[in-house]
Design a protein around this motif. Structure first.
Motif, PDB file in Angstrom:
ATOM      1  N   ILE A   1       0.848  -1.200   0.000  1.00 27.07           N
ATOM      2  CA  ILE A   1       0.000   0.000   0.000  1.00 27.07           C
ATOM      3  C   ILE A   1       0.880   1.245   0.000  1.00 27.07           C
ATOM      4  CG2 ILE A   1      -1.841   1.211   1.198  1.00 27.07           C
ATOM      5  CD1 ILE A   1      -2.633  -1.502   0.010  1.00 27.07           C
ATOM      6  N   THR A   2       1.866   1.259   0.905  1.00 30.32           N
ATOM      7  CA  THR A   2       2.925   2.261   0.916  1.00 30.32           C
ATOM      8  C   THR A   2       4.226   1.493   1.114  1.00 30.32           C
ATOM      9  OG1 THR A   2       2.927   2.645   3.310  1.00 30.32           O
ATOM     10  CG2 THR A   2       1.328   3.900   2.007  1.00 30.32           C
ATOM     11  N   SER A   3       5.348   2.208   1.172  1.00 29.90           N
ATOM     12  CA  SER A   3       6.620   1.527   1.392  1.00 29.90           C
ATOM     13  C   SER A   3       6.740   0.971   2.803  1.00 29.90           C
ATOM     14  CB  SER A   3       7.784   2.482   1.113  1.00 29.90           C
ATOM     15  OG  SER A   3       7.657   3.654   1.892  1.00 29.90           O
ATOM     16  N   GLY A   4       5.818   1.341   3.695  1.00 33.69           N
ATOM     17  CA  GLY A   4       5.854   0.811   5.051  1.00 33.69           C
ATOM     18  C   GLY A   4       4.635   0.017   5.446  1.00 33.69           C
ATOM     19  N   LEU A   5       3.612  -0.021   4.578  1.00 37.91           N
ATOM     20  CA  LEU A   5       2.344  -0.665   4.909  1.00 37.91           C
ATOM     21  C   LEU A   5       2.036  -1.705   3.848  1.00 37.91           C
ATOM     22  CD1 LEU A   5       0.320  -0.175   7.240  1.00 37.91           C
ATOM     23  CD2 LEU A   5      -1.004   1.240   5.661  1.00 37.91           C
ATOM     24  N   ASN A   6       1.690  -2.924   4.290  1.00 40.26           N
ATOM     25  CA  ASN A   6       1.540  -4.041   3.366  1.00 40.26           C
ATOM     26  C   ASN A   6       0.182  -4.709   3.548  1.00 40.26           C
ATOM     27  OD1 ASN A   6       3.210  -5.780   1.409  1.00 40.26           O
ATOM     28  ND2 ASN A   6       2.282  -7.303   2.758  1.00 40.26           N
ATOM     29  N   LEU A   7      -0.430  -5.124   2.426  1.00 40.52           N
ATOM     30  CA  LEU A   7      -1.697  -5.850   2.448  1.00 40.52           C
ATOM     31  C   LEU A   7      -1.458  -7.258   1.922  1.00 40.52           C
ATOM     32  CD1 LEU A   7      -4.814  -5.964   2.761  1.00 40.52           C
ATOM     33  CD2 LEU A   7      -4.965  -5.163   0.389  1.00 40.52           C
ATOM     34  N   ASP A   8      -1.788  -8.253   2.731  1.00 39.05           N
ATOM     35  CA  ASP A   8      -1.710  -9.659   2.323  1.00 39.05           C
ATOM     36  C   ASP A   8      -3.122 -10.179   2.102  1.00 39.05           C
ATOM     37  OD1 ASP A   8       1.221 -10.665   2.699  1.00 39.05           O
ATOM     38  OD2 ASP A   8       0.818  -9.444   4.470  1.00 39.05           O
ATOM     39  N   LEU A   9      -3.329 -10.858   0.972  1.00 39.99           N
ATOM     40  CA  LEU A   9      -4.612 -11.467   0.654  1.00 39.99           C
ATOM     41  C   LEU A   9      -4.404 -12.952   0.408  1.00 39.99           C
ATOM     42  CD1 LEU A   9      -5.899  -8.827  -1.935  1.00 39.99           C
ATOM     43  CD2 LEU A   9      -6.509  -8.954   0.490  1.00 39.99           C
ATOM     44  N   THR A  10      -5.372 -13.769   0.784  1.00 43.63           N
ATOM     45  CA  THR A  10      -5.287 -15.199   0.514  1.00 43.63           C
ATOM     46  C   THR A  10      -6.667 -15.730   0.151  1.00 43.63           C
ATOM     47  OG1 THR A  10      -4.489 -17.324   1.365  1.00 43.63           O
ATOM     48  CG2 THR A  10      -5.640 -15.904   2.929  1.00 43.63           C
ATOM     49  N   VAL A  11      -6.707 -16.654  -0.800  1.00 43.48           N
ATOM     50  CA  VAL A  11      -7.931 -17.324  -1.222  1.00 43.48           C
ATOM     51  C   VAL A  11      -7.650 -18.824  -1.235  1.00 43.48           C
ATOM     52  CG1 VAL A  11      -9.625 -17.628  -3.062  1.00 43.48           C
ATOM     53  CG2 VAL A  11      -8.664 -15.354  -2.628  1.00 43.48           C
ATOM     54  N   ASN A  12      -8.447 -19.569  -0.481  1.00 42.13           N
ATOM     55  CA  ASN A  12      -8.245 -21.028  -0.368  1.00 42.13           C
ATOM     56  C   ASN A  12      -6.777 -21.378  -0.141  1.00 42.13           C
ATOM     57  OD1 ASN A  12     -10.997 -21.578  -0.846  1.00 42.13           O
ATOM     58  ND2 ASN A  12     -10.671 -21.540  -3.063  1.00 42.13           N
TER      59      ASN A  12
ATOM     60  N   ASN B   1      -9.309 -31.836  17.984  1.00 39.89           N
ATOM     61  CA  ASN B   1      -9.055 -30.764  17.029  1.00 39.89           C
ATOM     62  C   ASN B   1      -9.144 -31.300  15.603  1.00 39.89           C
ATOM     63  OD1 ASN B   1      -8.622 -28.823  18.979  1.00 39.89           O
ATOM     64  ND2 ASN B   1      -6.410 -29.125  19.038  1.00 39.89           N
ATOM     65  N   ILE B   2      -9.799 -30.563  14.751  1.00 37.14           N
ATOM     66  CA  ILE B   2      -9.914 -30.928  13.348  1.00 37.14           C
ATOM     67  C   ILE B   2      -9.613 -29.695  12.500  1.00 37.14           C
ATOM     68  CG2 ILE B   2     -11.551 -32.832  13.627  1.00 37.14           C
ATOM     69  CD1 ILE B   2     -13.819 -30.915  13.122  1.00 37.14           C
ATOM     70  N   GLN B   3      -9.152 -29.934  11.269  1.00 34.94           N
ATOM     71  CA  GLN B   3      -8.809 -28.838  10.381  1.00 34.94           C
ATOM     72  C   GLN B   3     -10.046 -28.368   9.636  1.00 34.94           C
ATOM     73  OE1 GLN B   3      -5.565 -29.699   7.752  1.00 34.94           O
ATOM     74  NE2 GLN B   3      -5.800 -27.826   6.568  1.00 34.94           N
ATOM     75  N   ASN B   4     -10.203 -27.047   9.551  1.00 36.63           N
ATOM     76  CA  ASN B   4     -11.281 -26.516   8.719  1.00 36.63           C
ATOM     77  C   ASN B   4     -10.720 -25.525   7.703  1.00 36.63           C
ATOM     78  OD1 ASN B   4     -10.807 -24.686  10.852  1.00 36.63           O
ATOM     79  ND2 ASN B   4     -12.818 -23.766  10.602  1.00 36.63           N
ATOM     80  N   ALA B   5     -11.307 -25.546   6.534  1.00 40.22           N
ATOM     81  CA  ALA B   5     -10.789 -24.771   5.410  1.00 40.22           C
ATOM     82  C   ALA B   5     -10.955 -23.274   5.643  1.00 40.22           C
ATOM     83  CB  ALA B   5     -11.518 -25.180   4.129  1.00 40.22           C
ATOM     84  N   ILE B   6     -10.073 -22.483   5.014  1.00 44.75           N
ATOM     85  CA  ILE B   6     -10.131 -21.028   5.058  1.00 44.75           C
ATOM     86  C   ILE B   6     -10.439 -20.539   3.648  1.00 44.75           C
ATOM     87  CG2 ILE B   6      -8.848 -18.922   5.544  1.00 44.75           C
ATOM     88  CD1 ILE B   6      -7.111 -20.549   7.454  1.00 44.75           C
ATOM     89  N   PRO B   7     -11.664 -20.123   3.359  1.00 46.26           N
ATOM     90  CA  PRO B   7     -11.984 -19.650   2.003  1.00 46.26           C
ATOM     91  C   PRO B   7     -11.220 -18.393   1.609  1.00 46.26           C
ATOM     92  CG  PRO B   7     -13.982 -20.169   3.240  1.00 46.26           C
ATOM     93  CD  PRO B   7     -12.859 -20.177   4.220  1.00 46.26           C
ATOM     94  N   PHE B   8     -11.069 -17.446   2.552  1.00 49.77           N
ATOM     95  CA  PHE B   8     -10.376 -16.205   2.203  1.00 49.77           C
ATOM     96  C   PHE B   8      -9.904 -15.518   3.480  1.00 49.77           C
ATOM     97  CE2 PHE B   8     -14.851 -15.107   2.708  1.00 49.77           C
ATOM     98  CZ  PHE B   8     -14.798 -14.013   3.551  1.00 49.77           C
ATOM     99  N   GLY B   9      -8.995 -14.572   3.285  1.00 49.87           N
ATOM    100  CA  GLY B   9      -8.509 -13.773   4.404  1.00 49.87           C
ATOM    101  C   GLY B   9      -7.715 -12.591   3.915  1.00 49.87           C
TER     102      GLY B   9
END
Length: 636
Positions: A258-269, A332-340
């Protein structure tokens, strides 16, 4: 002996690139002849008061895309040690150099890039001012390049670090910088800016300046895409129909500056199958074990979200995301992450901000709804190296069945103050967190404080903790509630003038836990003596005293055998030795035998490793862990 005053502040000027750099590690370019030199390294080991016997020289240059660094490391010969050609090596026991860049001059966070004489690279993030080993993370990976070249009595290296890999303020004129080097042949550990032996070698309180000839311009838009596609086949032999069932996945990550000091991380599945596996641990305690986060999506600025509280009083633990608990089995069981998404970084020198939002899918067969996780954190620097931080955590169920045994929401709000003096003699923390769960109003809180004073010949600390019985951090790591704990500790350090011992000294570590209703439930007292030898081997002897009150039945064997009754208490003594040989040798060993009382019986065990290095291609290691528990009838 210790120098009475540290070396004066140092600086190195970073010049614009004069000619193109051919990345071969040989330093033949005109740029390196015209660049300013950073030299006059100090010893850190075996003593910290004299100049290095074998010096190091550093030059820096830049263009509009990259920072270029050249190093020349003098040595007695060509017998360099490397554990393997694997990236992200550990610094101890081999030849290497590490460069640290505090790009926001906050004396709290830094980027580290390292290389060895064979061109093997590593990178790391340093947080918490470099005051503890927990603030050094090599799990972070990013894009940069480097090569090395070996001459007769020195080795050289060239590094190219893209500005897109770093985070910094537009228009920067000065960064803070330091460098440390391990030389196995001279048995020296050296630093550019002098660091006292009672501090970690990567401590950010002791740094010089990188002065840019011109203010840094804003970098171009930084966008990285990491797509994936995966597939496979599985078959259930126990309850399936005998058919092979195909499965597949597609998704990816994106990193946007976003700037040289601020970062956006996106994830899908997201697909975390490439993540390094956890190290195996044997749990003979009554509480959950901690395993660190290794997934790349969560690592940059991880301390901004995850360093609130103490290690076992943490209001947010990212590994809770993507893991749920089956309401019928409790497993404990694993559950999927559609987005974040994850926004983090520094809008300016004094502020750090973070916002995380991730959606976890419902698990019909486990009786679980979908969950949304939202975490917001902000941190403000105070004084020289201290800061104050605020965190808010929200876990929200979607499309939930209110008849099921889970909470529709769980929330935690917390405030932390972190203390670090300019010379790192005083460090500490104080915090308060409060939780709120659906249907319970305001549950309860947790509070903790820590203060440590450290000088050359001794160190003393005080820690206390309180966790209310009703405190509930479902997205945190709080394995125990309903207790008050105190933990004073002290150590002494002696430095012989000659002989095989470089440093030694005794220490005591005392912990006591109260339950508000029961009284004292746990006591752990440790008396130990540490020895560090001049040949890099080390040893420790420890005597432990334990008192444990069982407020619940407990099976000390972990084998689902007969349990010790609740409302009983036990006092027992044990002893432990640990020894590590010189890791510079091709064959090295670590050995930790232990023996003593254990509840109403005895426990004997040993763990360790035997390592042989096939330099430079790799190493063969045998790790072992053996525990024998001897309990009387009928608890066998």
């Amino acid at each position: 002996m210790q120098a009475q005053t540290l070396s004066p502040n140092k600086s190195i000027r970073v010049i614009p690139l004069v000619d193109a750099i051919e990345l071969d590690g040989r330093l033949t370019e005109v740029t390196w002849n015209q660049a300013a030199t950073a030299d006059s390294f100090w010893q850190y080991f075996p003593v910290d008061s004299v100049q290095a016997d074998y010096q190091t020289e550093i030059w820096m240059a830049y263009d509009d895309k990259n920072l270029y660094v050249a190093v020349r490391c003098y040595a007695p010969g060509r017998n360099y040690v490397t554990p393997s050609l694997r990236r992200d090596y550990r610094a101890g026991g081999n030849d290497n150099i590490s460069l640290m860049f505090d790009t926001f001059n906050d004396k709290t966070n830094a980027f580290l890039f390292g290389i060895n004489p064979y061109g093997v690279r590593r990178e790391a993030l340093i947080s918490g001012g470099g005051g503890t080993l927990n603030g050094f993370s090599t799990s972070w990976d990013n894009r940069w390049d480097g090569e090395a070249y070996i001459e007769d009595d020195y080795w050289t290296a060239e590094l190219v670090i893209p500005f897109k890999t770093l985070r910094f303020k537009d228009g920067s004129k000065v960064w803070r910088f330091n460098c440390y080097r391990f030389d196995t042949q001279s048995n020296e550990r050296t630093t550019w800016v002098q660091i006292p032996r009672n501090q970690w070698i990567f401590n950010l309180a002791f740094m010089g300046d990188m002065i840019w000839q011109e203010p840094l311009a804003k970098t171009s838009t930084n966008v990285s895409l990491i797509p994936y596609i995966s597939g496979g086949m599985d078959q259930d032999f126990a309850e399936g129909d005998g058919q092979m069932n195909p499965f597949w996945g597609v998704g990816g990550d994106a990193k946007i500056g976003i700037t040289s000091g601020l970062n956006l991380d996106l994830t899908v599945n997201p697909d975390f199958s490439q993540v390094e596996v956890d190290r195996q641990q044997t749990n003979l305690s009554r509480f959950e074990l901690f395993f660190p986060e290794r997934r790349q999506f969560f690592l940059e600025n991880a301390d901004l979200f995850g360093d609130f509280g103490f290690g076992r009083m943490n209001p947010f633990f990212s590994r809770r995301i993507g893991v749920a608990q089956d309401t019928s089995t409790g497993q404990n069981i694993q559950n999927a992450i559609p987005f974040g998404l994850r926004l983090s970084g520094k809008p300016n020198q004094n502020w750090r901000v973070g916002l995380l939002n991730m959606q976890a899918a419902a698990i019909d067969e486990g009786g679980l709804p979908g969950y949304n996780y939202t975490v917001a954190a902000v941190q403000r620097q105070l004084f020289s190296r201290s800061n104050i931080g605020l965190i808010a955590v929200n876990k929200q169920a979607f499309r939930a069945d209110t008849s099921e045994s889970y909470n529709l929401h769980n929330r935690v709000l917390g405030l932390d103050y972190n203390l670090a003096s300019a010379d790192n003699r005083w460090v500490g923390k104080v915090f308060y967190h409060h939780s709120q769960t659906e249907g319970n109003g305001f549950d309860g809180g947790q509070h903790g404080a820590f203060l440590e004073y450290s000088v050359r010949n001794w160190r003393a600390s005080w820690r206390h903790q309180w966790v209310d019985e009703d405190f509930n951090a479902e997205v945190g790591f709080v394995p125990r509630t309903g207790f008050i704990r105190i933990n004073p500790a002290a150590r002494a350090f002696f430095f012989p003038q000659k002989g095989p011992v470089n440093r030694h000294g005794p220490g005591v570590d005392y912990g006591q836990i109260w339950d508000p209703e029961i009284g004292v439930t746990d006591v752990r007292a440790e008396l130990f003596w540490d020895v560090e030898f001049t040949n890099n081997s080390s040893a420790r002897a420890t005597v432990n005293y334990d008192y444990i009150y069982l407020f619940d039945a407990f099976d000390p064997t972990g084998l689902d055998s007969v349990q010790l009754a609740q409302d009983t208490d036990y006092r027992f003594w044990s002893t432990q030795l640990s020894f590590r040989t010189d890791r510079r040798r091709k064959l090295s060993m670590r050995l930790n035998p232990r023996a003593g009382q254990y509840f109403n019986g005895f426990r004997y065990g040993v763990n360790g490793s035997l390592d042989y290095r096939f330099q430079p291609y790799g190493a063969l290691a045998i790790n072992f862990n053996y525990d024998y528990i001897d309990l009387p009838e009928p608890f066998l």
